[in-house]
Motif scaffolding. Structure first.
Motif, PDB file in Angstrom:
ATOM      1  N   ASP A   9     -56.707  38.221 -86.799  1.00 39.70           N
ATOM      2  CA  ASP A   9     -57.482  37.000 -86.551  1.00 39.70           C
ATOM      3  C   ASP A   9     -56.824  35.797 -87.228  1.00 39.70           C
ATOM      4  OD1 ASP A   9     -59.311  38.445 -85.070  1.00 39.70           O
ATOM      5  OD2 ASP A   9     -60.798  38.576 -86.694  1.00 39.70           O
ATOM      6  N   PHE A  10     -56.334  36.009 -88.448  1.00 36.05           N
ATOM      7  CA  PHE A  10     -55.656  34.936 -89.181  1.00 36.05           C
ATOM      8  C   PHE A  10     -54.407  34.498 -88.432  1.00 36.05           C
ATOM      9  CE2 PHE A  10     -53.291  32.824 -92.474  1.00 36.05           C
ATOM     10  CZ  PHE A  10     -54.261  32.220 -93.260  1.00 36.05           C
ATOM     11  N   ILE A  11     -53.631  35.460 -87.930  1.00 35.92           N
ATOM     12  CA  ILE A  11     -52.406  35.151 -87.190  1.00 35.92           C
ATOM     13  C   ILE A  11     -52.739  34.419 -85.888  1.00 35.92           C
ATOM     14  CG2 ILE A  11     -50.478  36.183 -85.918  1.00 35.92           C
ATOM     15  CD1 ILE A  11     -50.081  36.023 -88.953  1.00 35.92           C
ATOM     16  N   ASN A  12     -53.766  34.872 -85.191  1.00 34.64           N
ATOM     17  CA  ASN A  12     -54.173  34.181 -83.961  1.00 34.64           C
ATOM     18  C   ASN A  12     -54.625  32.758 -84.259  1.00 34.64           C
ATOM     19  OD1 ASN A  12     -53.576  36.293 -82.226  1.00 34.64           O
ATOM     20  ND2 ASN A  12     -55.585  37.231 -82.490  1.00 34.64           N
ATOM     21  N   SER A  13     -55.309  32.570 -85.372  1.00 31.57           N
ATOM     22  CA  SER A  13     -55.709  31.230 -85.790  1.00 31.57           C
ATOM     23  C   SER A  13     -54.481  30.380 -86.098  1.00 31.57           C
ATOM     24  CB  SER A  13     -56.604  31.329 -87.031  1.00 31.57           C
ATOM     25  OG  SER A  13     -56.862  30.067 -87.556  1.00 31.57           O
ATOM     26  N   LEU A  14     -53.471  30.993 -86.729  1.00 33.02           N
ATOM     27  CA  LEU A  14     -52.226  30.278 -87.021  1.00 33.02           C
ATOM     28  C   LEU A  14     -51.544  29.835 -85.728  1.00 33.02           C
ATOM     29  CD1 LEU A  14     -49.995  29.376 -89.020  1.00 33.02           C
ATOM     30  CD2 LEU A  14     -49.058  31.685 -88.835  1.00 33.02           C
ATOM     31  N   LYS A  15     -51.492  30.726 -84.744  1.00 31.09           N
ATOM     32  CA  LYS A  15     -50.891  30.369 -83.451  1.00 31.09           C
ATOM     33  C   LYS A  15     -51.631  29.182 -82.832  1.00 31.09           C
ATOM     34  CE  LYS A  15     -49.423  35.017 -82.164  1.00 31.09           C
ATOM     35  NZ  LYS A  15     -49.676  36.138 -81.250  1.00 31.09           N
ATOM     36  N   THR A  16     -52.953  29.249 -82.854  1.00 30.14           N
ATOM     37  CA  THR A  16     -53.766  28.176 -82.284  1.00 30.14           C
ATOM     38  C   THR A  16     -53.478  26.853 -82.984  1.00 30.14           C
ATOM     39  OG1 THR A  16     -55.499  29.755 -81.699  1.00 30.14           O
ATOM     40  CG2 THR A  16     -56.144  27.435 -81.811  1.00 30.14           C
ATOM     41  N   LYS A  17     -53.422  26.893 -84.328  1.00 28.34           N
ATOM     42  CA  LYS A  17     -53.132  25.670 -85.085  1.00 28.34           C
ATOM     43  C   LYS A  17     -51.769  25.099 -84.705  1.00 28.34           C
ATOM     44  CE  LYS A  17     -55.615  26.772 -89.349  1.00 28.34           C
ATOM     45  NZ  LYS A  17     -55.419  27.092 -90.772  1.00 28.34           N
ATOM     46  N   MET A  18     -50.780  25.977 -84.558  1.00 27.60           N
ATOM     47  CA  MET A  18     -49.435  25.512 -84.240  1.00 27.60           C
ATOM     48  C   MET A  18     -49.406  24.846 -82.860  1.00 27.60           C
ATOM     49  SD  MET A  18     -47.163  28.489 -85.980  1.00 27.60           S
ATOM     50  CE  MET A  18     -45.594  27.647 -86.052  1.00 27.60           C
ATOM     51  N   PHE A  19     -50.092  25.448 -81.885  1.00 24.69           N
ATOM     52  CA  PHE A  19     -50.144  24.832 -80.563  1.00 24.69           C
ATOM     53  C   PHE A  19     -50.889  23.495 -80.615  1.00 24.69           C
ATOM     54  CE2 PHE A  19     -49.165  29.135 -78.892  1.00 24.69           C
ATOM     55  CZ  PHE A  19     -48.100  28.780 -78.086  1.00 24.69           C
ATOM     56  N   GLN A  20     -51.944  23.430 -81.418  1.00 25.70           N
ATOM     57  CA  GLN A  20     -52.676  22.178 -81.561  1.00 25.70           C
ATOM     58  C   GLN A  20     -51.793  21.094 -82.183  1.00 25.70           C
ATOM     59  OE1 GLN A  20     -56.062  23.530 -83.819  1.00 25.70           O
ATOM     60  NE2 GLN A  20     -57.295  23.893 -81.982  1.00 25.70           N
ATOM     61  N   LEU A  21     -50.971  21.496 -83.145  1.00 27.02           N
ATOM     62  CA  LEU A  21     -50.047  20.536 -83.756  1.00 27.02           C
ATOM     63  C   LEU A  21     -49.067  19.982 -82.727  1.00 27.02           C
ATOM     64  CD1 LEU A  21     -49.261  22.233 -87.187  1.00 27.02           C
ATOM     65  CD2 LEU A  21     -50.354  20.007 -86.829  1.00 27.02           C
ATOM     66  N   VAL A  22     -48.561  20.856 -81.872  1.00 27.53           N
ATOM     67  CA  VAL A  22     -47.628  20.404 -80.834  1.00 27.53           C
ATOM     68  C   VAL A  22     -48.337  19.464 -79.866  1.00 27.53           C
ATOM     69  CG1 VAL A  22     -46.197  21.135 -78.887  1.00 27.53           C
ATOM     70  CG2 VAL A  22     -46.113  22.408 -81.029  1.00 27.53           C
ATOM     71  N   GLU A  23     -49.560  19.811 -79.476  1.00 22.72           N
ATOM     72  CA  GLU A  23     -50.319  18.932 -78.592  1.00 22.72           C
ATOM     73  C   GLU A  23     -50.566  17.576 -79.238  1.00 22.72           C
ATOM     74  OE1 GLU A  23     -53.923  20.776 -77.218  1.00 22.72           O
ATOM     75  OE2 GLU A  23     -52.841  22.487 -76.390  1.00 22.72           O
ATOM     76  N   LEU A  24     -50.923  17.598 -80.527  1.00 19.76           N
ATOM     77  CA  LEU A  24     -51.162  16.355 -81.245  1.00 19.76           C
ATOM     78  C   LEU A  24     -49.887  15.524 -81.327  1.00 19.76           C
ATOM     79  CD1 LEU A  24     -53.316  14.780 -82.848  1.00 19.76           C
ATOM     80  CD2 LEU A  24     -52.508  15.963 -84.891  1.00 19.76           C
ATOM     81  N   PHE A  25     -48.767  16.190 -81.557  1.00 18.60           N
ATOM     82  CA  PHE A  25     -47.479  15.499 -81.621  1.00 18.60           C
ATOM     83  C   PHE A  25     -47.161  14.842 -80.279  1.00 18.60           C
ATOM     84  CE2 PHE A  25     -42.905  15.543 -80.774  1.00 18.60           C
ATOM     85  CZ  PHE A  25     -42.432  14.783 -81.834  1.00 18.60           C
ATOM     86  N   CYS A  26     -47.411  15.560 -79.206  1.00 20.59           N
ATOM     87  CA  CYS A  26     -47.054  15.068 -77.867  1.00 20.59           C
ATOM     88  C   CYS A  26     -48.015  14.011 -77.336  1.00 20.59           C
ATOM     89  CB  CYS A  26     -46.985  16.245 -76.890  1.00 20.59           C
ATOM     90  SG  CYS A  26     -45.612  17.351 -77.242  1.00 20.59           S
ATOM     91  N   GLU A  27     -49.184  13.909 -77.960  1.00 20.57           N
ATOM     92  CA  GLU A  27     -50.167  12.936 -77.519  1.00 20.57           C
ATOM     93  C   GLU A  27     -49.602  11.524 -77.676  1.00 20.57           C
ATOM     94  OE1 GLU A  27     -54.203  11.958 -79.539  1.00 20.57           O
ATOM     95  OE2 GLU A  27     -54.410  13.858 -78.451  1.00 20.57           O
ATOM     96  N   ASN A  28     -49.621  10.756 -76.623  1.00 19.03           N
ATOM     97  CA  ASN A  28     -49.119   9.380 -76.607  1.00 19.03           C
ATOM     98  C   ASN A  28     -47.655   9.274 -77.032  1.00 19.03           C
ATOM     99  OD1 ASN A  28     -51.657   8.297 -75.815  1.00 19.03           O
ATOM    100  ND2 ASN A  28     -52.337   8.460 -77.935  1.00 19.03           N
ATOM    101  N   LEU A  29     -46.911  10.324 -76.834  1.00 12.96           N
ATOM    102  CA  LEU A  29     -45.517  10.363 -77.270  1.00 12.96           C
ATOM    103  C   LEU A  29     -44.677   9.214 -76.712  1.00 12.96           C
ATOM    104  CD1 LEU A  29     -43.529  11.983 -78.985  1.00 12.96           C
ATOM    105  CD2 LEU A  29     -43.019  13.349 -76.977  1.00 12.96           C
ATOM    106  N   PRO A  30     -44.777   8.897 -75.424  1.00 11.04           N
ATOM    107  CA  PRO A  30     -43.938   7.808 -74.895  1.00 11.04           C
ATOM    108  C   PRO A  30     -44.225   6.446 -75.530  1.00 11.04           C
ATOM    109  CG  PRO A  30     -44.811   9.133 -73.108  1.00 11.04           C
ATOM    110  CD  PRO A  30     -45.500   9.586 -74.361  1.00 11.04           C
ATOM    111  N   LYS A  31     -45.414   6.274 -76.110  1.00  9.23           N
ATOM    112  CA  LYS A  31     -45.773   4.988 -76.703  1.00  9.23           C
ATOM    113  C   LYS A  31     -45.323   4.874 -78.161  1.00  9.23           C
ATOM    114  CE  LYS A  31     -49.838   4.593 -73.790  1.00  9.23           C
ATOM    115  NZ  LYS A  31     -51.301   4.593 -73.773  1.00  9.23           N
TER     116      LYS A  31
END
Length: 168
Positions: A9-31
């Motif tokens: 469960d901890f590892i799955n939570s880690l995966k989720t956090k990492m994907f969320q970080l990538v999504e957050l990074f990519c949000e409004n990236l061109p701007k």
């Protein structure tokens, strides 16, 4: 003590956090400016490294094997979370326009490749941890063998003592 299910469960939570970080990074990236992109990537690297170190800590602290010494845990965290430096901004002769072969997306891809290479330090830290654990286990085995030898000698002495008492 946590079970294997808790760790999964901890590892799955880690995966989720990492994907969320990538999504957050990519949000409004061109701007974002190049500096903001590099800054956001440094933050993402830092958060990912800390989360991965937390995952190792959780597994080690909740395992049935001997826990790591505090110094070893701190050294592992230092090796994993040590800042890697800054990411390279595009040079003045590398503009982002359709007339060049290098565009914004290529640069972002290069940054992510650099980011993934930096995360390889985590792999090196885990290899170091394996060496420490192997040395610890080897030391424990030697200690157990020494104790067993002393215990066998003690039992043998007791056997001799009881035999001599029975013969008298």
């Amino acid at each position: 003590m946590a079970s294997a299910r808790d760790f999964d469960d901890f590892i799955n939570s880690l995966k989720t956090k990492m994907f969320q970080l990538v999504e957050l990074f990519c949000e409004n990236l061109p701007k974002k400016s190049e500096e903001e992109v590099c800054s956001d990537l440094i933050v993402m690297e830092s958060v990912c490294s800390a989360d991965m170190a937390d995952a190792v800590d959780a597994q080690v602290n909740n395992s049935e094997s001997c826990p790591l010494l505090r110094e070893t845990q701190q050294e592992l965290r230092r090796r994993v979370c040590e800042p890697s430096g800054s990411y390279s901004l595009p040079g003045p002769n590398q503009p982002f326009d359709s007339s060049t072969s290098r565009n914004w997306c290529d640069w972002i891809l290069e940054l992510f490749e650099e980011f993934l290479q930096r995360l390889q330090q985590f792999r090196k830290a885990l290899d170091w941890l394996k060496q420490i654990a192997a040395a610890c286990l080897q030391g424990l085995c030697r200690a157990a063998e020494a104790i067993w030898t002393v215990l066998k000698g003690f039992c043998s002495s007791l056997e001799q003592l009881f035999k001599s008492l029975i013969q008298v």
